[in-house]
Design a protein around this motif. Structure first.
Motif, mmCIF file in Angstrom:
data_model
loop_
_atom_site.group_PDB
_atom_site.id
_atom_site.type_symbol
_atom_site.label_atom_id
_atom_site.label_comp_id
_atom_site.label_asym_id
_atom_site.label_seq_id
_atom_site.Cartn_x
_atom_site.Cartn_y
_atom_site.Cartn_z
ATOM 1 N N VAL A 108 0.853 -1.194 0.000
ATOM 2 C CA VAL A 108 0.000 0.000 0.000
ATOM 3 C C VAL A 108 0.885 1.238 0.000
ATOM 4 N N ARG A 109 1.960 1.165 0.774
ATOM 5 C CA ARG A 109 2.875 2.296 0.806
ATOM 6 C C ARG A 109 3.444 2.594 -0.580
ATOM 7 N N LYS A 110 3.754 1.535 -1.291
ATOM 8 C CA LYS A 110 4.287 1.721 -2.634
ATOM 9 C C LYS A 110 3.288 2.500 -3.491
ATOM 10 N N SER A 111 1.991 2.166 -3.324
ATOM 11 C CA SER A 111 0.987 2.823 -4.160
ATOM 12 C C SER A 111 0.821 4.279 -3.782
ATOM 13 N N THR A 112 1.148 4.644 -2.535
ATOM 14 C CA THR A 112 0.944 6.038 -2.151
ATOM 15 C C THR A 112 1.996 6.958 -2.764
ATOM 16 N N GLY A 113 2.948 6.394 -3.465
ATOM 17 C CA GLY A 113 3.901 7.229 -4.179
ATOM 18 C C GLY A 113 3.211 8.079 -5.226
ATOM 19 N N PHE A 114 2.143 7.529 -5.814
ATOM 20 C CA PHE A 114 1.397 8.296 -6.813
ATOM 21 C C PHE A 114 -0.083 8.349 -6.459
ATOM 22 N N GLY A 115 -0.539 7.294 -5.763
ATOM 23 C CA GLY A 115 -1.964 7.224 -5.433
ATOM 24 C C GLY A 115 -2.234 7.785 -4.059
ATOM 25 N N ARG A 116 -3.456 7.573 -3.588
ATOM 26 C CA ARG A 116 -3.827 8.123 -2.292
ATOM 27 C C ARG A 116 -4.434 7.042 -1.410
ATOM 28 N N ALA A 117 -4.024 7.043 -0.172
ATOM 29 C CA ALA A 117 -4.600 6.104 0.778
ATOM 30 C C ALA A 117 -5.511 6.855 1.733
ATOM 31 N N MET A 118 -6.637 6.234 2.050
ATOM 32 C CA MET A 118 -7.584 6.867 2.971
ATOM 33 C C MET A 118 -7.994 5.835 4.001
ATOM 34 N N ALA A 119 -8.464 6.292 5.132
ATOM 35 C CA ALA A 119 -8.804 5.311 6.160
ATOM 36 C C ALA A 119 -10.045 5.725 6.924
ATOM 37 N N ILE A 120 -10.872 4.738 7.201
ATOM 38 C CA ILE A 120 -11.933 4.918 8.192
ATOM 39 C C ILE A 120 -11.576 3.944 9.293
ATOM 40 N N ASN A 121 -11.062 4.468 10.363
ATOM 41 C CA ASN A 121 -10.537 3.576 11.391
ATOM 42 C C ASN A 121 -10.916 4.101 12.763
ATOM 43 N N PRO A 122 -11.653 3.303 13.522
ATOM 44 C CA PRO A 122 -12.073 3.772 14.842
ATOM 45 C C PRO A 122 -10.897 3.908 15.804
ATOM 46 N N PHE A 123 -9.778 3.291 15.465
ATOM 47 C CA PHE A 123 -8.670 3.260 16.420
ATOM 48 C C PHE A 123 -7.484 4.066 15.898
ATOM 49 N N ASP A 124 -6.617 4.386 16.836
ATOM 50 C CA ASP A 124 -5.397 5.085 16.479
ATOM 51 C C ASP A 124 -4.554 4.178 15.597
ATOM 52 N N GLY A 125 -4.461 4.530 14.351
ATOM 53 C CA GLY A 125 -3.675 3.659 13.481
ATOM 54 C C GLY A 125 -2.242 4.130 13.423
ATOM 55 N N GLU A 126 -1.347 3.204 13.179
ATOM 56 C CA GLU A 126 0.031 3.587 12.882
ATOM 57 C C GLU A 126 0.224 3.232 11.425
ATOM 58 N N TYR A 127 0.462 4.211 10.614
ATOM 59 C CA TYR A 127 0.615 3.921 9.189
ATOM 60 C C TYR A 127 2.021 4.272 8.766
ATOM 61 N N ASN A 128 2.546 3.530 7.816
ATOM 62 C CA ASN A 128 3.845 3.921 7.285
ATOM 63 C C ASN A 128 3.699 4.600 5.933
ATOM 64 N N PHE A 129 2.518 5.201 5.742
ATOM 65 C CA PHE A 129 2.321 6.014 4.542
ATOM 66 C C PHE A 129 1.415 7.169 4.938
ATOM 67 N N ARG A 130 1.349 8.140 4.086
ATOM 68 C CA ARG A 130 0.552 9.308 4.427
ATOM 69 C C ARG A 130 -0.902 9.062 4.051
ATOM 70 N N LEU A 131 -1.798 9.449 4.930
ATOM 71 C CA LEU A 131 -3.207 9.293 4.620
ATOM 72 C C LEU A 131 -3.733 10.593 4.034
ATOM 73 N N TYR A 132 -4.500 10.450 2.983
ATOM 74 C CA TYR A 132 -5.071 11.627 2.350
ATOM 75 C C TYR A 132 -6.313 12.074 3.128
ATOM 76 N N GLN A 133 -7.098 11.097 3.531
ATOM 77 C CA GLN A 133 -8.287 11.381 4.331
ATOM 78 C C GLN A 133 -8.336 10.385 5.463
ATOM 79 N N GLU A 134 -8.716 10.849 6.641
ATOM 80 C CA GLU A 134 -8.875 9.901 7.731
ATOM 81 C C GLU A 134 -10.124 10.246 8.510
ATOM 82 N N ILE A 135 -10.942 9.233 8.710
ATOM 83 C CA ILE A 135 -12.142 9.448 9.523
ATOM 84 C C ILE A 135 -12.039 8.512 10.705
ATOM 85 N N GLN A 136 -12.304 9.046 11.882
ATOM 86 C CA GLN A 136 -12.223 8.166 13.046
ATOM 87 C C GLN A 136 -13.560 8.108 13.769
#
Ligand code: SF4
Ligand code: SF4
Ligand code: SF4
Ligand code: FES
Lengths: 729, 163
Positions: free
Chosen positions: A394-422
């Motif tokens: 997923v991290r590889k894809s964030t080089g050009f694409g966008r990652a988003m998350a709907i996560n009720p919990f504190d996530g630790e991501y090794n990529f940048r999130l474009y949108q995050e909803i908690q």
């Protein structure tokens, strides 16, 4: 892409424009020595070992950093090239210790190999060599930094592949050092890959330190048993003992990497407290016995409890990491005795879809495509800790694409999130429903009446609309559900929404599952409502009912419900109160010896043959790498004998391959059942109590990992990041 | 003519006398037979007898568990297990065994050793009384090394300039 014609060592080759000489040479099997170049990392060109002679250029050039040009004539063995390589080697050896006999890399060291080819036998250097202080990188990686040749592969790995900069280079020239800047350990879940990357013995594996030489190890291919990707590994063993586990390259699953969990869990097999003989508990004390007695005892107890209660009071819990063959045999056996209580889903709250039979894989696209997603929406996924290698993709894809998350919990991501909803955990489905509402509005011509009714009254915000836009606009997009989704009381609602959103936005969907063989266990029929491949079966109790209601007898296979299940406390009490608990286990420590009545020693992973079905539905079979210790036997053999003793028919298998072939045939013959619902599931409120997440944690997922010493000493073992919700009410 | 020569030779017993001359010469030359075990032959510093593991004068074992001897042994007579030594974290053997029934006394192990640890002493007279005693354990090897250290050091010194 354009092509150019070049010549390397007299071989005429065509290459893509922009590719480097070394890539073309590798493809054509022409060896160019190298230290810093690695096909999965960026080009640093700092070791200069790969010097080649290009006829049109006045000096030798580094092959890893020189793009090909049409008509290039390259020689890797000319005097000029060899000369350059020899001088580089001499420089590299100036500060390198004469350490090979005590170096763990000896025998598989790139520097050692190349110094045989390009080194002088006598050094011209008489001055003192530099010494670098070793760094403490934690319980997994040991360091001998004096041996480092500053290729910076380890630094680039952290920076580029993992996205966590744990190592760096400080100082210049003679004073350059690789380290962590401030004293700290390496904590990422894929940190140990730098052991493979390091071309010299500067970074080596701590658990297998000094144990063996590369030349005495035998290599057997196998499949890692801890997450649903099914990473390919090679087991290196000597005299029947596993020495280490290393990745086996498979571009479509684990590329060349391996998570620390898969790499070091083998320690449980070699150092854990193994059950070596069958044991029966008599008057509260354990007595060793032979297989015959133990099996007869187990069979008598099973017959008694199942007979008296008509199968109602006996339950079978199958571990997440049981092989396809084992799950198939155990469900066949238990159903043959007239008992229908069998389940492997000890971490599931939502059983509402159980009556619809059907099997399918968790992904409707190849795992590899995660690399190229323009938009990835993660639902309640702690992907870094659940499937560490999928997170790298997923991290590889964030080089050009966008990652988003709907996560009720504190996530630790090794990529940048474009949108995050908690959202709050119990409102996960409600939050996700807003995305569906947004999608329905954007794609009005794709929705049907059902969805229209379903989303009636659901409002959405700007953020939901942005997420939907990303999913629609991305050429490739996907919705990835984390393991928590399947633990949620509204799992089926979330799944349904995901598929609808995916359909409306033209995305792919994928469910991550707990353990390495969830798909296989389901296919094999280790669930209460269906036998193998969605075959009809009399409904029985599911895992929750078995563990919380309390039964008279249990058969537990490769699983510790008192730790793994969502109802651990109740499970423990019920197991303790049961009249008879038959445990098929590889280990005798832990509470299993507390509550069980008879323990049958089974072979651990890598000691048995079998098949795991990964999340894409890919069947991966493996054979035993090492023999099981003591009297323990592969579980499929134990189950076969149990089946015969229980007078159930059809247990005359001679090998696990035979079982697999039978299953394969059944799969082909099974009708492709559509798993669709007639009506959409209802969106009702879940209670807050029910949605608490008692995360298992990275290094607690199965009995094997829990007993791997080195992993348990890491900081990730004690602190798990996702167990608390940031949202306070 | 030829016939006549032959006749004279055989008549005068020349061949016999020639043979007796050899006997006579040997009767008076120095004797080489050794009255073993009262007498013993001289040995080269390179003599390849039973093995020993040497130690440094401070008592520290030399062996660093590099496993080269194990790898080079053509008879697969050496078995080594290695690990980290608890006390100082150094690389040491936890098991070092030579099976003398397998060993062909080729001396490769000695040659391959980077720290002159495994060596072959001048001892060639030994026997085993029990099944299994032919396996020299690490303890035995170190002990043999201690007993013969002086001789071993001399031998290695003597051979050093040829290596
Ligand atoms: S890193 Fe390689 S060359 Fe250096 S001491 Fe170790 S084995 Fe020898
Ligand atoms: S530690 Fe190893 S991988 Fe890292 S820079 Fe040094 S030699 Fe390269
Ligand atoms: S002398 Fe030769 S055969 Fe005997 S242990 Fe040494 S290497 Fe092996
Ligand atoms: S491999 Fe080309 S410079 Fe290092």
């Amino acid at each position: 892409m354009g092509k150019v014609n070049i010549e390397i060592d007299g071989k005429q080759l065509t290459a893509d424009v922009g590719s480097m000489i070394i890539e073309v040479a590798d493809e054509a099997d022409i060896y160019i020595p190298r230290f810093c170049y690695h096909k999965k990392l960026s080009v640093a060109a700092n070791c200069r070992m790969c010097m080649v002679d290009v006829s049109s250029l006045p000096k030798a050039v580094p092959a890893c950093a020189t793009p090909v040009a049409d008509g290039m004539v390259i020689q890797t063995q000319s005097d000029r090239a060899i000369d350059a390589q020899k001088s580089v080697m001499e420089f590299l050896l100036i500060n390198h210790p004469l350490d090979c006999p005590v170096c763990d890399q000896g025998g598989e060291c790139e520097l050692q190999d190349l110094s045989v080819g390009y080194g002088e036998d006598v050094s011209r250097y008489v001055e003192g060599k530099r010494v670098v202080k070793d760094k403490n990188l934690g319980p997994l990686i040991s360091t001998d930094m004096t041996r480092c040749i500053h290729c910076t592969r380890c630094v680039r790995f952290g920076q580029e592949v993992v996205g966590i900069r744990e190592l760096g280079a400080t100082g210049r020239g003679e004073h350059i050092e690789i380290g962590t800047y401030i004293e700290s350990t390496m904590d990422s879940e894929v940190s140990a890959n730098i052991i493979d990357l390091c071309p010299v013995g500067a970074l080596t594996a701590k658990p297998s330190r000094y144990k063996a030489r590369a030349w005495e190890l035998r290599e057997s291919p196998s499949i890692a048993p801890h997450d649903c990707l099914g990473s390919n590994v090679n087991i290196h063993h000597r005299r029947g003992e596993i020495i280490r586990v290393v990745p086996r390259e498979n571009e479509s699953i684990n590329e060349v990497w391996l998570s620390d969990r898969d790499r070091f869990s083998y320690q449980a097999l070699t150092e854990g407290k193994r059950l070596l003989k069958p044991k029966i508990k008599k008057n509260g004390t354990w007595q060793e016995t032979d297989w015959q007695t133990a099996l007869n005892f187990a069979v008598a107890e099973m017959k008694r409890i199942i007979g008296v209660s008509k199968g109602e009071e006996f339950g079978t819990i199958v571990g997440n990491n049981s092989t396809l063959e084992e799950s198939f045999l155990i469900q066949k056996l238990i159903r043959g005795t007239g008992c229908n209580n069998i389940d492997f889903r000890t971490r599931r709250r939502d059983f509402s879809k159980d009556q619809y039979s059907g099997v399918r894989a968790g992904f409707n696209f190849p795992l590899q495509d995660l690399d190229t997603m323009d938009a990835t929406l993660l639902i309640a996924g702690d992907i870094r800790h659940e499937q560490p290698l999928a997170a790298l993709r997923v991290r590889k894809s964030t080089g050009f694409g966008r990652a988003m998350a709907i996560n009720p919990f504190d996530g630790e991501y090794n990529f940048r999130l474009y949108q995050e909803i908690q959202p709050e955990p119990h409102l996960l489905a409600q939050e996700f429903a807003c995305v569906l509402a947004a999608a329905a509005q954007k794609q009005p011509d794709k929705i049907n009446a059902e969805i229209k009714d379903w989303i009636e009254g659901i409002t959405f915000t700007e953020q939901h609309a942005i997420i939907v836009d990303e999913l629609i606009n991305g050429e490739q997009s996907c919705i990835l559900m984390g393991v928590y989704v399947q633990e949620h009381p509204q799992a089926e609602v979330v799944n349904w929404i995901a598929e609808q959103v995916a359909r409306l936005t033209d995305s792919k969907w994928g469910y991550m599952t707990q353990g390495c063989n969830a798909a296989g266990n389901k296919m094999a029929g280790a669930v209460p409502n269906q036998s193998e491949f969605g075959g009809r079966a009399t409904p029985g109790k599911n895992a929750k009912q078995m563990l919380t209601e309390g039964l008279k007898g249990y058969l537990i296979h490769n699983c510790e419900p008192d730790v793994e299940s969502l109802w651990a406390d109740q499970a423990l009490a019920n197991l303790q109160n049961a009249e008879c608990v038959i445990a098929l286990t590889s280990y005798e420590d832990g509470r299993v010896s507390d509550y069980s009545t008879v323990m049958l020693p089974i072979a651990g992973s890598y000691e048995t043959s079998g098949t795991y079905v990964n999340v894409e539905g890919r069947w991966q079979s493996f054979s035993a790498a090492v023999p099981a210790p003591g009297e323990s036997r592969p579980a499929w053999k134990v189950l076969r004998v149990l089946g015969n003793l229980l007078d159930t028919s059809g247990f005359d298998y001679e090998s696990s391959v035979q079982i697999r072939d039978e299953l394969k045939e059944k799969q082909e013959n099974s009708r492709d059942k559509k798993e669709s619902r007639k009506t959409p599931p209802e969106l009702h409120a879940a209670s807050e109590e029910e949605t608490k997440r008692d995360s298992l944690g990275l290094y607690m997922v199965d009995p094997m990992v829990r007993r791997a010493n080195a992993l348990q000493q890491t900081s990730k073992a004690s602190t798990h990041p996702i167990s608390i919700s940031r949202v306070t009410t | 003519m030829k016939k006549f020569k032959q006749f004279v030779n055989s008549f005068l017993l020349v061949e016999l006398l020639k043979g007796l001359m050899v006997t006579g010469r040997h009767m008076f030359s120095p004797k080489v037979t050794i009255q073993y075990p009262e007498e013993k032959t001289p040995q080269s510093p390179r003599f390849r007898g039973i093995h020993a593991l040497r130690s440094y004068p401070n008592g520290e074992e030399r062996c660093i568990a590099c496993k080269l001897c194990e790898a080079v042994c053509p008879a697969a007579a050496i078995t080594i297990d290695a690990g980290v030594r608890e006390s100082d974290g150094s690389r040491r053997t936890t098991k070092y065994e030579i099976d003398l029934f397998k060993c062909i006394f080729c001396g490769f192990c000695e040659e391959s050793c980077p720290v002159d640890s495994i060596v072959e002493t001048r001892v060639f007279e030994y026997h085993f009384e029990e099944q299994g005693a032919q396996i020299l354990t690490k303890e035995k090897l170190l002990e043999i090394g201690l007993i013969h250290e002086e001789q071993l050091a001399q031998d290695i010194e003597a051979d050093a300039k040829y290596r």
